[in-house]
Scaffold this active site. Structure first.
Site, PDB file in Angstrom:
ATOM      1  N   ALA A   1       0.764  -1.250   0.000  1.00 34.60           N
ATOM      2  CA  ALA A   1       0.000   0.000   0.000  1.00 34.60           C
ATOM      3  C   ALA A   1       0.794   1.300   0.000  1.00 34.60           C
ATOM      4  O   ALA A   1       0.251   2.336  -0.379  1.00 34.60           O
ATOM      5  CB  ALA A   1      -0.962   0.003   1.174  1.00 34.60           C
ATOM      6  N   ALA A   2       2.043   1.293   0.461  1.00 33.21           N
ATOM      7  CA  ALA A   2       2.754   2.575   0.601  1.00 33.21           C
ATOM      8  C   ALA A   2       3.161   3.120  -0.772  1.00 33.21           C
ATOM      9  O   ALA A   2       3.477   2.339  -1.666  1.00 33.21           O
ATOM     10  CB  ALA A   2       4.001   2.396   1.464  1.00 33.21           C
ATOM     11  N   PRO A   3       3.150   4.432  -0.952  1.00 32.85           N
ATOM     12  CA  PRO A   3       2.882   5.471   0.055  1.00 32.85           C
ATOM     13  C   PRO A   3       1.405   5.770   0.297  1.00 32.85           C
ATOM     14  O   PRO A   3       1.092   6.584   1.157  1.00 32.85           O
ATOM     15  CB  PRO A   3       3.589   6.698  -0.538  1.00 32.85           C
ATOM     16  CG  PRO A   3       3.544   6.480  -2.016  1.00 32.85           C
ATOM     17  CD  PRO A   3       3.639   4.998  -2.234  1.00 32.85           C
ATOM     18  N   GLY A   4       0.511   5.144  -0.449  1.00 30.87           N
ATOM     19  CA  GLY A   4      -0.907   5.324  -0.109  1.00 30.87           C
ATOM     20  C   GLY A   4      -1.778   5.880  -1.219  1.00 30.87           C
ATOM     21  O   GLY A   4      -2.922   6.246  -0.976  1.00 30.87           O
TER      22      GLY A   4
ATOM     23  N   ASP B   1       4.466  -8.874   6.365  1.00 37.13           N
ATOM     24  CA  ASP B   1       4.651  -9.568   5.102  1.00 37.13           C
ATOM     25  C   ASP B   1       3.275 -10.062   4.643  1.00 37.13           C
ATOM     26  O   ASP B   1       2.505 -10.570   5.461  1.00 37.13           O
ATOM     27  CB  ASP B   1       5.598 -10.751   5.302  1.00 37.13           C
ATOM     28  CG  ASP B   1       5.974 -11.350   3.972  1.00 37.13           C
ATOM     29  OD1 ASP B   1       6.965 -10.880   3.379  1.00 37.13           O
ATOM     30  OD2 ASP B   1       5.249 -12.267   3.494  1.00 37.13           O
TER      31      ASP B   1
ATOM     32  N   GLU C   1       1.745  -2.434   4.416  1.00 36.01           N
ATOM     33  CA  GLU C   1       3.021  -2.208   3.732  1.00 36.01           C
ATOM     34  C   GLU C   1       4.109  -2.960   4.484  1.00 36.01           C
ATOM     35  O   GLU C   1       4.234  -2.826   5.701  1.00 36.01           O
ATOM     36  CB  GLU C   1       3.323  -0.704   3.689  1.00 36.01           C
ATOM     37  CG  GLU C   1       4.752  -0.358   3.298  1.00 36.01           C
ATOM     38  CD  GLU C   1       5.185  -0.871   1.921  1.00 36.01           C
ATOM     39  OE1 GLU C   1       4.398  -0.793   0.968  1.00 36.01           O
ATOM     40  OE2 GLU C   1       6.321  -1.365   1.816  1.00 36.01           O
TER      41      GLU C   1
ATOM     42  N   LYS D   1      -3.177   4.317  -3.874  1.00 36.38           N
ATOM     43  CA  LYS D   1      -4.377   3.481  -4.086  1.00 36.38           C
ATOM     44  C   LYS D   1      -5.225   3.444  -2.819  1.00 36.38           C
ATOM     45  O   LYS D   1      -6.445   3.447  -2.883  1.00 36.38           O
ATOM     46  CB  LYS D   1      -3.996   2.050  -4.485  1.00 36.38           C
ATOM     47  CG  LYS D   1      -2.974   1.933  -5.583  1.00 36.38           C
ATOM     48  CD  LYS D   1      -3.548   2.042  -6.946  1.00 36.38           C
ATOM     49  CE  LYS D   1      -2.482   1.880  -8.020  1.00 36.38           C
ATOM     50  NZ  LYS D   1      -1.173   2.516  -7.813  1.00 36.38           N
TER      51      LYS D   1
ATOM     52  N   ASP E   1      -0.998  -4.090  -5.668  1.00 38.56           N
ATOM     53  CA  ASP E   1      -0.303  -3.136  -6.543  1.00 38.56           C
ATOM     54  C   ASP E   1       1.172  -3.500  -6.382  1.00 38.56           C
ATOM     55  O   ASP E   1       1.885  -2.926  -5.565  1.00 38.56           O
ATOM     56  CB  ASP E   1      -0.616  -1.712  -6.072  1.00 38.56           C
ATOM     57  CG  ASP E   1      -0.096  -0.652  -7.021  1.00 38.56           C
ATOM     58  OD1 ASP E   1      -0.022  -0.926  -8.232  1.00 38.56           O
ATOM     59  OD2 ASP E   1       0.227   0.454  -6.557  1.00 38.56           O
TER      60      ASP E   1
ATOM     61  N   CYS F   1       3.227  -1.052 -12.438  1.00 39.99           N
ATOM     62  CA  CYS F   1       3.535   0.099 -13.297  1.00 39.99           C
ATOM     63  C   CYS F   1       4.660  -0.302 -14.248  1.00 39.99           C
ATOM     64  O   CYS F   1       5.644   0.398 -14.394  1.00 39.99           O
ATOM     65  CB  CYS F   1       3.885   1.324 -12.460  1.00 39.99           C
ATOM     66  SG  CYS F   1       5.245   1.048 -11.334  1.00 39.99           S
TER      67      CYS F   1
END
Ligand code: SAM
Length: 462
Positions: free
Chosen positions: A118-121, A168, A141, A123, A185, A238
């Site tokens: 999730a980081a940095p946030g 994890d 994260e 999504k 992601d 990405c």
């Protein structure tokens, strides 16, 4: 336009070998400057305010209700609205996630959803704006330093239906069938960021891309058991590398009872559809879409071995002591207040078994809304409360600041201000227009700035 750019040869030959692909236009686009975009927080502001903040006639990001392109890059740090969680700087292609959420109806009430990487946030803040407020959202994260940034960004966004973990991903899959959806992601070779971040191309290698693909498979395998039957997994990267995208998912689907879900995306958006024998995925390429490189695909779990009813041995949360129950008045939210050590937390009661389960299996960074800390029998309201969308209007006296003072406050610089001098003793909420900045504690002729020191602006103000 950037000059003298050279891309890794293996990357170039793979792109050139893509069937029916205009590689020349693609590489030309890679040399252009990346578009700048933001997404606003619809529970704190609206499109009109954002238009005014930047300049009128901002262009919409077509696949989301809350995204805008900016004509140039302002100094975001100098905008109090950023620190107040009114908007998030996010590249536009990633906002395609909104279509996956809406079209698969993950915005329905009372789900349990995990954002595993999730980081940095980006999504996670977007998801919080899209999901029902009675859904429990777990934002995880694995890297500790990045989890702190995630915590900061989600605190500013102001939602209370979120648990932030630093674990994890494998720990979530050790229990079967408890999640309605998982967002992966995935960490990837980052080809989609080549034009935004020159280092991304320097760090690229065939070997690293292969390692990324292996790690992605491991993350998927680890998480998959946690999904309920018919649960959804939204996978994105990405990168343009098929081995990290559709090929990876094609292999994964062979070994797991899953199907690929088709999305309905408008042709004019320029998003390219890719199909293998079992997977349908969506690519954003920079010569076709105004945004960076992005891949997204949605899987549905067709059957699950078991559907877990989460139980916990004993909750770590205790009932709130009667003398502190007055703090419930501070928020407009259906959560229930609990104590954990000297913290007062507002938690969604229907999700307590899941939250208890998380306290036992994951490393929790924050949980629900941290209302405040009990110190010498008094509750010190937290920064999370100041920025919460649940904070009741007028529960704390406001002090309205001008922009320069707002920035001094965010730097934790001391400054003199008539309204502060005249303010009542106790907690006052600092505000710039309608942006909540944080609390001060006024004590006779001085005050303490309660803004978290680790989040303060470090930049010199000119
Ligand atoms: N979703 C984020 C957003 O929208 O802001 C971006 C996530 S980034 C593409 C991938 C994240 O996965 C990084 O924060 C990285 O630290 C994390 N990560 C790295 N290795 C991982 C692993 N083995 N398992 C899970 N996550 C990992």
């Amino acid at each position: 336009m950037k000059e003298n750019f050279s891309w890794p040869p293996h990357f170039v030959s793979r792109i050139q070998a893509r069937k029916g692909f205009d590689a020349q236009a693609f590489f030309k686009a890679l040399q252009e400057d990346a578009p700048i975009s933001i997404r606003f927080n619809p529970l704190k502001t609206n499109a009109e305010e954002i238009q005014t903040l930047f300049e009128n006639n901002l262009e919409n990001v077509p696949w989301t209700e809350t995204g805008f392109y900016l004509p140039n890059r302002p100094n975001f740090t100098l905008l109090p609205a950023l620190h107040g969680g009114h908007f998030y700087v996010q590249e536009a292609s990633s906002m395609l996630l909104e279509q996956a959420i809406i079209q698969t109806k993950l915005n329905q009430p009372k789900l349990t959803i995990l954002d595993a990487c999730a980081a940095p946030g980006g999504k996670s803040t977007h998801l919080l704006s899209l999901l029902s407020r009675d859904t429990l959202f777990v934002s995880n994260e694995v890297i500790k330093s990045r989890a702190s940034v995630l915590h900061e960004n989600l605190t500013k966004w102001g939602h209370s239906n979120v648990v932030i973990t630093n674990s994890d991903p494998s720990i979530f899959g050790k229990t079967e069938g408890w999640l309605d959806a998982i967002i992966v992601d995935a960490p990837c070779s980052g080809e989609g960021l080549f034009r935004k971040d020159a280092h991304a191309s320097e760090e690229w290698s065939v070997n690293n891309a292969q390692l990324c693909a292996q790690r992605q498979t491991r993350i998927l395998e680890d998480l998959w058991p946690a999904l309920k039957e018919n649960g959804l997994l939204i996978y994105s990267t990405c990168t343009y590398n098929p081995d990290e995208n559709e090929n990876n998912l094609t292999r994964f689907i062979k070994n797991n009872n899953a199907e690929s879900i088709e999305l309905n995306l408008q042709n004019v958006w320029g998003i390219e559809i890719v199909k293998t024998e079992s997977i349908i995925g969506y690519y954003c390429f920079p010569h076709l879409v105004k945004g960076e490189g992005f891949f997204l695909s949605v899987l549905r779990k067709k059957s699950a071995m078991s559907h877990a009813k989460l139980k916990s041995k004993k909750s770590v949360f205790t009932s709130l002591e009667k003398k502190h129950t007055y703090v419930k008045e501070w928020i407009n939210d259906s959560s229930t207040l609990f104590q954990y050590k000297d913290q007062i937390l507002a938690l969604p009661i229907e999700h307590i078994p899941t939250i208890d389960f998380l306290t036992q299996h994951a490393y929790l960074i924050s949980c629900g809304l941290m209302m405040g800390e009990i110190k010498q029998n008094k509750v010190i309201p937290s920064h999370a409360l100041a920025l919460s969308i649940a904070l009741k209007e007028n529960e704390f006296p406001f002090i309205d600041l001008e922009k320069e003072e707002a920035l001094l406050f965010l730097r934790k610089d001391q400054f003199n201000h008539d309204a502060i001098n005249q303010a009542e003793n106790g907690f006052n909420l600092m505000r710039y227009h309608n942006v909540h900045l944080g609390f001060i504690n006024k004590i006779s002729n001085r005050y303490n700035n309660l803004y978290p020191p680790e989040w303060r602006i470090r930049m010199e103000l000119k």
